[in-house]
Write a protein that holds these residues in place. Sequence first.
Motif, PDB file in Angstrom:
ATOM      1  N   GLN A  31       2.363   6.865  -6.483  1.00  0.00           N
ATOM      2  CA  GLN A  31       2.807   7.677  -5.347  1.00  0.00           C
ATOM      3  C   GLN A  31       3.194   9.086  -5.779  1.00  0.00           C
ATOM      4  OE1 GLN A  31       5.985   5.255  -3.693  1.00  0.00           O
ATOM      5  NE2 GLN A  31       4.796   5.019  -1.823  1.00  0.00           N
ATOM      6  N   LYS A  32       3.722   9.219  -6.977  1.00  0.00           N
ATOM      7  CA  LYS A  32       4.158  10.524  -7.470  1.00  0.00           C
ATOM      8  C   LYS A  32       2.994  11.498  -7.645  1.00  0.00           C
ATOM      9  CE  LYS A  32       7.905   8.443 -10.103  1.00  0.00           C
ATOM     10  NZ  LYS A  32       8.397   8.185 -11.475  1.00  0.00           N
ATOM     11  N   HIS A  33       1.787  10.970  -7.747  1.00  0.00           N
ATOM     12  CA  HIS A  33       0.619  11.803  -8.002  1.00  0.00           C
ATOM     13  C   HIS A  33      -0.193  12.113  -6.741  1.00  0.00           C
ATOM     14  CE1 HIS A  33       1.297  11.425 -12.291  1.00  0.00           C
ATOM     15  NE2 HIS A  33       1.522  10.147 -12.073  1.00  0.00           N
ATOM     16  N   LEU A  34       0.269  11.625  -5.604  1.00  0.00           N
ATOM     17  CA  LEU A  34      -0.455  11.868  -4.359  1.00  0.00           C
ATOM     18  C   LEU A  34      -0.204  13.285  -3.858  1.00  0.00           C
ATOM     19  CD1 LEU A  34       0.152   8.507  -2.448  1.00  0.00           C
ATOM     20  CD2 LEU A  34      -1.888   9.219  -3.706  1.00  0.00           C
ATOM     21  N   GLU A  35      -1.220  13.852  -3.271  1.00  0.00           N
ATOM     22  CA  GLU A  35      -1.116  15.181  -2.663  1.00  0.00           C
ATOM     23  C   GLU A  35      -0.486  15.049  -1.278  1.00  0.00           C
ATOM     24  OE1 GLU A  35      -1.960  18.027  -4.220  1.00  0.00           O
ATOM     25  OE2 GLU A  35      -2.535  16.855  -5.996  1.00  0.00           O
ATOM     26  N   ALA A  36       0.005  16.144  -0.757  1.00  0.00           N
ATOM     27  CA  ALA A  36       0.692  16.146   0.537  1.00  0.00           C
ATOM     28  C   ALA A  36      -0.184  15.648   1.680  1.00  0.00           C
ATOM     29  CB  ALA A  36       1.211  17.548   0.846  1.00  0.00           C
ATOM     30  N   ASP A  37      -1.497  15.865   1.575  1.00  0.00           N
ATOM     31  CA  ASP A  37      -2.396  15.462   2.655  1.00  0.00           C
ATOM     32  C   ASP A  37      -2.868  14.009   2.536  1.00  0.00           C
ATOM     33  OD1 ASP A  37      -4.024  15.884   0.456  1.00  0.00           O
ATOM     34  OD2 ASP A  37      -5.630  16.822   1.606  1.00  0.00           O
ATOM     35  N   GLU A  38      -2.430  13.294   1.527  1.00  0.00           N
ATOM     36  CA  GLU A  38      -2.840  11.899   1.337  1.00  0.00           C
ATOM     37  C   GLU A  38      -1.850  10.943   2.007  1.00  0.00           C
ATOM     38  OE1 GLU A  38      -5.237  11.433  -2.648  1.00  0.00           O
ATOM     39  OE2 GLU A  38      -3.352  12.516  -3.033  1.00  0.00           O
ATOM     40  N   THR A  39      -1.563  11.233   3.257  1.00  0.00           N
ATOM     41  CA  THR A  39      -0.550  10.476   3.985  1.00  0.00           C
ATOM     42  C   THR A  39      -0.971   9.030   4.245  1.00  0.00           C
ATOM     43  OG1 THR A  39      -1.414  11.315   6.085  1.00  0.00           O
ATOM     44  CG2 THR A  39       0.426  12.521   5.086  1.00  0.00           C
ATOM     45  N   GLU A  40      -2.257   8.809   4.465  1.00  0.00           N
ATOM     46  CA  GLU A  40      -2.723   7.455   4.743  1.00  0.00           C
ATOM     47  C   GLU A  40      -2.515   6.548   3.534  1.00  0.00           C
ATOM     48  OE1 GLU A  40      -6.788   5.176   6.150  1.00  0.00           O
ATOM     49  OE2 GLU A  40      -6.548   7.292   6.665  1.00  0.00           O
ATOM     50  N   LEU A  41      -2.843   7.035   2.354  1.00  0.00           N
ATOM     51  CA  LEU A  41      -2.640   6.263   1.136  1.00  0.00           C
ATOM     52  C   LEU A  41      -1.149   6.082   0.846  1.00  0.00           C
ATOM     53  CD1 LEU A  41      -3.751   4.740  -1.269  1.00  0.00           C
ATOM     54  CD2 LEU A  41      -4.072   6.924  -2.448  1.00  0.00           C
ATOM     55  N   LEU A  42      -0.367   7.102   1.121  1.00  0.00           N
ATOM     56  CA  LEU A  42       1.077   6.999   0.940  1.00  0.00           C
ATOM     57  C   LEU A  42       1.657   5.924   1.851  1.00  0.00           C
ATOM     58  CD1 LEU A  42       3.631   8.094  -0.416  1.00  0.00           C
ATOM     59  CD2 LEU A  42       3.798   9.741   1.453  1.00  0.00           C
ATOM     60  N   ASP A  43       1.245   5.919   3.109  1.00  0.00           N
ATOM     61  CA  ASP A  43       1.714   4.907   4.059  1.00  0.00           C
ATOM     62  C   ASP A  43       1.280   3.505   3.632  1.00  0.00           C
ATOM     63  OD1 ASP A  43       2.867   6.903   5.575  1.00  0.00           O
ATOM     64  OD2 ASP A  43       1.248   6.957   7.064  1.00  0.00           O
ATOM     65  N   LEU A  44       0.033   3.382   3.191  1.00  0.00           N
ATOM     66  CA  LEU A  44      -0.481   2.087   2.747  1.00  0.00           C
ATOM     67  C   LEU A  44       0.319   1.580   1.553  1.00  0.00           C
ATOM     68  CD1 LEU A  44      -2.725  -0.099   2.966  1.00  0.00           C
ATOM     69  CD2 LEU A  44      -4.032   1.278   1.349  1.00  0.00           C
ATOM     70  N   THR A  45       0.573   2.470   0.611  1.00  0.00           N
ATOM     71  CA  THR A  45       1.329   2.092  -0.584  1.00  0.00           C
ATOM     72  C   THR A  45       2.743   1.665  -0.214  1.00  0.00           C
ATOM     73  OG1 THR A  45       0.022   3.654  -1.874  1.00  0.00           O
ATOM     74  CG2 THR A  45       2.065   2.883  -2.864  1.00  0.00           C
ATOM     75  N   LYS A  46       3.384   2.395   0.676  1.00  0.00           N
ATOM     76  CA  LYS A  46       4.740   2.044   1.103  1.00  0.00           C
ATOM     77  C   LYS A  46       4.757   0.676   1.766  1.00  0.00           C
ATOM     78  CE  LYS A  46       8.711   3.605   3.812  1.00  0.00           C
ATOM     79  NZ  LYS A  46       9.286   2.304   3.676  1.00  0.00           N
ATOM     80  N   THR A  47       3.781   0.397   2.606  1.00  0.00           N
ATOM     81  CA  THR A  47       3.709  -0.902   3.274  1.00  0.00           C
ATOM     82  C   THR A  47       3.551  -2.030   2.259  1.00  0.00           C
ATOM     83  OG1 THR A  47       2.710   0.111   5.226  1.00  0.00           O
ATOM     84  CG2 THR A  47       2.428  -2.256   4.984  1.00  0.00           C
ATOM     85  N   VAL A  48       2.672  -1.840   1.285  1.00  0.00           N
ATOM     86  CA  VAL A  48       2.466  -2.854   0.245  1.00  0.00           C
ATOM     87  C   VAL A  48       3.758  -3.063  -0.545  1.00  0.00           C
ATOM     88  CG1 VAL A  48       1.251  -3.381  -1.911  1.00  0.00           C
ATOM     89  CG2 VAL A  48      -0.016  -2.521   0.058  1.00  0.00           C
ATOM     90  N   MET A  49       4.401  -1.970  -0.917  1.00  0.00           N
ATOM     91  CA  MET A  49       5.632  -2.073  -1.695  1.00  0.00           C
ATOM     92  C   MET A  49       6.738  -2.778  -0.908  1.00  0.00           C
ATOM     93  SD  MET A  49       5.600   1.562  -3.723  1.00  0.00           S
ATOM     94  CE  MET A  49       7.068   1.201  -4.685  1.00  0.00           C
ATOM     95  N   ASP A  50       6.824  -2.507   0.375  1.00  0.00           N
ATOM     96  CA  ASP A  50       7.811  -3.185   1.221  1.00  0.00           C
ATOM     97  C   ASP A  50       7.555  -4.688   1.260  1.00  0.00           C
ATOM     98  OD1 ASP A  50       9.046  -0.768   1.761  1.00  0.00           O
ATOM     99  OD2 ASP A  50       8.162  -0.560   3.765  1.00  0.00           O
ATOM    100  N   LYS A  51       6.292  -5.062   1.419  1.00  0.00           N
ATOM    101  CA  LYS A  51       5.946  -6.485   1.477  1.00  0.00           C
ATOM    102  C   LYS A  51       6.187  -7.162   0.131  1.00  0.00           C
ATOM    103  CE  LYS A  51       2.532  -6.152   5.198  1.00  0.00           C
ATOM    104  NZ  LYS A  51       1.123  -6.364   5.579  1.00  0.00           N
ATOM    105  N   LEU A  52       5.835  -6.485  -0.958  1.00  0.00           N
ATOM    106  CA  LEU A  52       6.067  -7.051  -2.285  1.00  0.00           C
ATOM    107  C   LEU A  52       7.557  -7.191  -2.571  1.00  0.00           C
ATOM    108  CD1 LEU A  52       3.381  -5.150  -4.379  1.00  0.00           C
ATOM    109  CD2 LEU A  52       3.404  -7.599  -3.852  1.00  0.00           C
ATOM    110  N   SER A  53       8.343  -6.233  -2.129  1.00  0.00           N
ATOM    111  CA  SER A  53       9.789  -6.278  -2.341  1.00  0.00           C
ATOM    112  C   SER A  53      10.437  -7.427  -1.581  1.00  0.00           C
ATOM    113  CB  SER A  53      10.429  -4.951  -1.920  1.00  0.00           C
ATOM    114  OG  SER A  53       9.974  -3.915  -2.764  1.00  0.00           O
ATOM    115  N   ALA A  54       9.832  -7.808  -0.482  1.00  0.00           N
ATOM    116  CA  ALA A  54      10.373  -8.900   0.331  1.00  0.00           C
ATOM    117  C   ALA A  54      10.014 -10.275  -0.226  1.00  0.00           C
ATOM    118  CB  ALA A  54       9.875  -8.771   1.771  1.00  0.00           C
TER     119      ALA A  54
END
Length: 76
Positions: A31-54
């Motif tokens: 996530q630290k290497h994503l560009e500002a316009d890569e919002t879709e990948l950022l959202d996808l990554t956050k969703t995966v991380m939330d599910k994995l954390s649960a």
Amino acid sequence: MSKFTVEETNLMCIYNTGSRADLLAELSEMQKHLEADETELLDLTKTVMDKLSAMNDLEFESLSAELIPDFEEQEE
């Protein structure tokens, strides 16, 4: 594996290092290497991380068995 979409599963396969904690660390680092316009990948990554954390590690191990095919078993 119904908890995860195809896109989420693909992302996990790319960054899976074998454990839930390591996968979360890899996704966080990515996530630290994503560009500002890569919002879709950022959202996808956050969703995966939330599910994995649960999940707990045992649930992840069960899921991981589905993510990583056992090619030796298929050869028999």
